[in-house]
Design a protein around this motif. Structure first.
Motif, PDB file in Angstrom:
ATOM      1  N   LEU A  93      32.504  38.561  76.786  1.00 33.07           N
ATOM      2  CA  LEU A  93      32.998  38.283  78.131  1.00 33.07           C
ATOM      3  C   LEU A  93      34.462  38.703  78.231  1.00 33.07           C
ATOM      4  CD1 LEU A  93      31.925  36.925  80.761  1.00 33.07           C
ATOM      5  CD2 LEU A  93      33.104  34.857  80.009  1.00 33.07           C
ATOM      6  N   ASP A  94      34.855  39.263  79.365  1.00 35.17           N
ATOM      7  CA  ASP A  94      36.253  39.639  79.583  1.00 35.17           C
ATOM      8  C   ASP A  94      37.044  38.379  79.916  1.00 35.17           C
ATOM      9  OD1 ASP A  94      38.543  41.109  79.894  1.00 35.17           O
ATOM     10  OD2 ASP A  94      38.046  41.873  81.883  1.00 35.17           O
ATOM     11  N   GLN A  95      37.382  37.617  78.864  1.00 28.40           N
ATOM     12  CA  GLN A  95      38.030  36.319  79.059  1.00 28.40           C
ATOM     13  C   GLN A  95      39.476  36.478  79.505  1.00 28.40           C
ATOM     14  OE1 GLN A  95      38.970  34.176  75.292  1.00 28.40           O
ATOM     15  NE2 GLN A  95      37.939  35.885  74.271  1.00 28.40           N
ATOM     16  N   GLN A  96      40.023  35.407  80.035  1.00 23.84           N
ATOM     17  CA  GLN A  96      41.415  35.417  80.489  1.00 23.84           C
ATOM     18  C   GLN A  96      42.370  35.110  79.347  1.00 23.84           C
ATOM     19  OE1 GLN A  96      42.357  32.981  83.936  1.00 23.84           O
ATOM     20  NE2 GLN A  96      42.366  34.827  85.165  1.00 23.84           N
ATOM     21  N   THR A  97      43.487  35.819  79.333  1.00 29.93           N
ATOM     22  CA  THR A  97      44.575  35.504  78.427  1.00 29.93           C
ATOM     23  C   THR A  97      45.691  34.845  79.227  1.00 29.93           C
ATOM     24  OG1 THR A  97      45.839  37.568  78.721  1.00 29.93           O
ATOM     25  CG2 THR A  97      44.001  37.608  77.168  1.00 29.93           C
ATOM     26  N   THR A  98      46.567  34.132  78.547  1.00 31.86           N
ATOM     27  CA  THR A  98      47.688  33.476  79.224  1.00 31.86           C
ATOM     28  C   THR A  98      48.990  33.813  78.514  1.00 31.86           C
ATOM     29  OG1 THR A  98      47.429  31.458  77.892  1.00 31.86           O
ATOM     30  CG2 THR A  98      46.273  31.542  80.007  1.00 31.86           C
ATOM     31  N   ILE A  99      50.079  33.785  79.275  1.00 32.22           N
ATOM     32  CA  ILE A  99      51.415  33.885  78.709  1.00 32.22           C
ATOM     33  C   ILE A  99      52.189  32.661  79.182  1.00 32.22           C
ATOM     34  CG2 ILE A  99      51.398  36.408  78.646  1.00 32.22           C
ATOM     35  CD1 ILE A  99      53.209  36.390  81.099  1.00 32.22           C
ATOM     36  N   PRO A 100      53.208  32.239  78.439  1.00 37.95           N
ATOM     37  CA  PRO A 100      53.956  31.041  78.841  1.00 37.95           C
ATOM     38  C   PRO A 100      54.609  31.203  80.207  1.00 37.95           C
ATOM     39  CG  PRO A 100      54.419  31.623  76.564  1.00 37.95           C
ATOM     40  CD  PRO A 100      53.649  32.762  77.156  1.00 37.95           C
ATOM     41  N   ASN A 101      54.753  30.111  80.912  1.00 36.02           N
ATOM     42  CA  ASN A 101      55.354  30.132  82.246  1.00 36.02           C
ATOM     43  C   ASN A 101      56.833  29.799  82.130  1.00 36.02           C
ATOM     44  OD1 ASN A 101      55.613  30.288  85.003  1.00 36.02           O
ATOM     45  ND2 ASN A 101      54.958  28.184  85.361  1.00 36.02           N
ATOM     46  N   GLU A 102      57.615  30.805  81.711  1.00 35.15           N
ATOM     47  CA  GLU A 102      59.050  30.625  81.526  1.00 35.15           C
ATOM     48  C   GLU A 102      59.801  31.708  82.301  1.00 35.15           C
ATOM     49  OE1 GLU A 102      58.895  28.871  76.977  1.00 35.15           O
ATOM     50  OE2 GLU A 102      58.945  31.014  77.345  1.00 35.15           O
ATOM     51  N   VAL A 103      61.051  31.439  82.622  1.00 33.53           N
ATOM     52  CA  VAL A 103      61.866  32.368  83.390  1.00 33.53           C
ATOM     53  C   VAL A 103      63.020  32.854  82.541  1.00 33.53           C
ATOM     54  CG1 VAL A 103      63.268  32.684  85.456  1.00 33.53           C
ATOM     55  CG2 VAL A 103      61.238  31.234  85.546  1.00 33.53           C
ATOM     56  N   ASP A 115      53.310  42.099  77.824  1.00 33.23           N
ATOM     57  CA  ASP A 115      53.708  40.880  78.523  1.00 33.23           C
ATOM     58  C   ASP A 115      53.682  41.164  80.017  1.00 33.23           C
ATOM     59  OD1 ASP A 115      55.206  38.483  79.341  1.00 33.23           O
ATOM     60  OD2 ASP A 115      55.818  38.327  77.249  1.00 33.23           O
ATOM     61  N   SER A 116      54.616  40.570  80.746  1.00 29.45           N
ATOM     62  CA  SER A 116      54.693  40.734  82.200  1.00 29.45           C
ATOM     63  C   SER A 116      55.627  41.872  82.606  1.00 29.45           C
ATOM     64  CB  SER A 116      55.189  39.424  82.843  1.00 29.45           C
ATOM     65  OG  SER A 116      56.440  39.047  82.302  1.00 29.45           O
ATOM     66  N   GLY A 117      55.915  42.772  81.673  1.00 36.75           N
ATOM     67  CA  GLY A 117      56.862  43.845  81.926  1.00 36.75           C
ATOM     68  C   GLY A 117      58.251  43.440  81.463  1.00 36.75           C
ATOM     69  N   VAL A 118      59.242  44.301  81.733  1.00 40.89           N
ATOM     70  CA  VAL A 118      60.632  44.027  81.361  1.00 40.89           C
ATOM     71  C   VAL A 118      61.533  44.495  82.502  1.00 40.89           C
ATOM     72  CG1 VAL A 118      62.523  44.603  79.778  1.00 40.89           C
ATOM     73  CG2 VAL A 118      60.223  44.197  78.866  1.00 40.89           C
ATOM     74  N   ASP A 119      62.566  43.721  82.783  1.00 34.42           N
ATOM     75  CA  ASP A 119      63.564  44.120  83.780  1.00 34.42           C
ATOM     76  C   ASP A 119      64.475  45.167  83.137  1.00 34.42           C
ATOM     77  OD1 ASP A 119      65.471  44.467  85.708  1.00 34.42           O
ATOM     78  OD2 ASP A 119      66.169  42.380  85.722  1.00 34.42           O
ATOM     79  N   TYR A 120      64.132  46.436  83.341  1.00 38.70           N
ATOM     80  CA  TYR A 120      64.868  47.524  82.694  1.00 38.70           C
ATOM     81  C   TYR A 120      66.248  47.764  83.316  1.00 38.70           C
ATOM     82  CZ  TYR A 120      62.226  49.701  86.513  1.00 38.70           C
ATOM     83  OH  TYR A 120      61.649  49.979  87.729  1.00 38.70           O
ATOM     84  N   SER A 174      40.683  42.618  78.821  1.00 40.43           N
ATOM     85  CA  SER A 174      40.527  44.073  78.860  1.00 40.43           C
ATOM     86  C   SER A 174      41.866  44.776  79.080  1.00 40.43           C
ATOM     87  CB  SER A 174      39.535  44.476  79.953  1.00 40.43           C
ATOM     88  OG  SER A 174      39.913  43.934  81.210  1.00 40.43           O
ATOM     89  N   MET A 175      42.767  44.158  79.860  1.00 36.84           N
ATOM     90  CA  MET A 175      44.106  44.705  80.061  1.00 36.84           C
ATOM     91  C   MET A 175      44.880  44.704  78.750  1.00 36.84           C
ATOM     92  SD  MET A 175      44.938  45.663  83.191  1.00 36.84           S
ATOM     93  CE  MET A 175      44.488  45.437  84.919  1.00 36.84           C
ATOM     94  N   ALA A 176      44.780  43.600  78.018  1.00 30.94           N
ATOM     95  CA  ALA A 176      45.483  43.484  76.743  1.00 30.94           C
ATOM     96  C   ALA A 176      44.972  44.513  75.739  1.00 30.94           C
ATOM     97  CB  ALA A 176      45.323  42.068  76.191  1.00 30.94           C
ATOM     98  N   ILE A 177      43.659  44.731  75.719  1.00 29.98           N
ATOM     99  CA  ILE A 177      43.078  45.725  74.814  1.00 29.98           C
ATOM    100  C   ILE A 177      43.639  47.111  75.118  1.00 29.98           C
ATOM    101  CG2 ILE A 177      40.934  46.932  74.233  1.00 29.98           C
ATOM    102  CD1 ILE A 177      39.493  44.242  74.541  1.00 29.98           C
ATOM    103  N   ALA A 178      43.673  47.464  76.401  1.00 31.70           N
ATOM    104  CA  ALA A 178      44.203  48.776  76.797  1.00 31.70           C
ATOM    105  C   ALA A 178      45.672  48.915  76.401  1.00 31.70           C
ATOM    106  CB  ALA A 178      44.025  48.974  78.299  1.00 31.70           C
TER     107      ALA A 178
END
Length: 300
Positions: free
Chosen positions: A104-114, A153-158, A224-228
């Motif tokens: 199953l294409d399960q959901q992954t999580t990342i911490p909710n931090e700023v 991750d959620s990208g980076v502020d370049y 699936s996003m993480a795999i890619a």
């Protein structure tokens, strides 16, 4: 009773041929490996629901051969596909001898931090974590130069003043810009690579190069996003892959991928989880991955 020594050459060849044929048939009828979530789906009363699966074939498969499912996306490994199918059709998929894994294409999580705002700090500061580990004592000889780290991750502020010299490239798998809209990816990059520039903070390796791989704009992403993203990091021949995401159920498909990366000499790091206990998420739980947990200045 017949003895092997009493058989003539022709009988022996026929027997060996039959034995090989039997073994090949047995191999092709092996059950497809399914994960725990697929097993649970088969118990649901509503079998008409459509869900996404990650499948791995035993060999490359052409799109026109995918008659039982609807393909959503390809991966760099041509044996792996993201497909969509009704739960009612899963039993048929499991019996298909071309499949090796079905997950199953399960959901992954990342911490909710700023991430920290560099404008709030006028003078540069060596954070407590670097002082606590004495990492700054190594800066006279090594600061991460010529090392490339992929952060998934959620990208980076370049455009971040502490990071704009460190981010050498990136790719978003969710939109057309790998700039961080969530904050966590920038936070991770800052802890790792904030440059020495008389403002903000200093990272543990202030001359390391960052390749940002964005898999979400929120706190969750599909596996699936993480795999890619891991595939792309391996293709880019990075030195280290930081996987900020985690998921609860074992995945053989991504384990194969991280094992392949490890075999190529890539160091793999992943978040162990933010539950505050001893439980650990995947991929941090795999043997070839370094699991990282959080603490504070008081080790609390």
């Amino acid at each position: 009773m017949y003895y092997w020594g009493a058989w003539n050459g022709k009988d022996k060849l026929i027997f060996i041929g039959l034995l090989i044929s039997f073994l090949l048939i047995l191999r092709n009828t092996e059950a497809v490996q399914v994960d725990e979530q697929v097993s649970q789906l088969l118990q649901q009363p509503d079998q008409s629901k459509e869900v996404n699966f990650i499948v791995k074939f035993k060999a490359d498969v052409q799109d026109q051969q995918l008659t039982q499912v609807r393909k959503i996306r390809d991966f760099k490994d041509q044996r792996v596909k993201l497909v969509r199918s009704k739960i009612a059709d899963v039993q048929q998929l499991i019996s298909d001898p071309r499949f090796e894994y079905l997950e199953l294409d399960q959901q992954t999580t990342i911490p909710n931090e700023v991430a920290l705002n560099p404008q709030e700090q006028e003078a540069e500061e060596i954070p407590w974590n670097i002082k606590k580990t004495n990492a700054h004592t190594a800066w006279q000889t090594v600061r991460g130069k010529d090392v490339t780290v992929a952060i998934i991750d959620s990208g980076v502020d370049y455009m971040h003043p502490d990071l704009q010299e460190r981010v050498t490239g990136g790719h978003s798998l969710v939109d057309n810009d790998y700039k961080d809209l969530h904050g966590h990816g920038t936070l991770v990059a800052g802890v790792l690579a904030s440059t020495i520039n008389d403002m903000g903070i200093v990272g543990i390796a202030p001359e390391v190069n960052i390749y940002a791989l964005k898999i979400t704009n929120t706190q969750t992403a599909d596996l699936s996003m993480a795999i890619a993203a891991v595939e792309e990091a391996v293709e880019k021949k990075v030195d280290i892959i930081v996987m900020s995401f985690g998921f609860p159920f074992y995945s053989q498909i991504i384990k194969d991928l991280v094992d392949e990366a490890y075999a190529q000499g890539i160091l793999l790091v992943a978040a162990s989880g933010n539950s505050g206990d001893t439980s650990m998420m995947y991929p941090a739980k795999y043997g070839n991955v370094i699991a990282v947990g959080a603490t504070n200045a008081d080790d609390g």
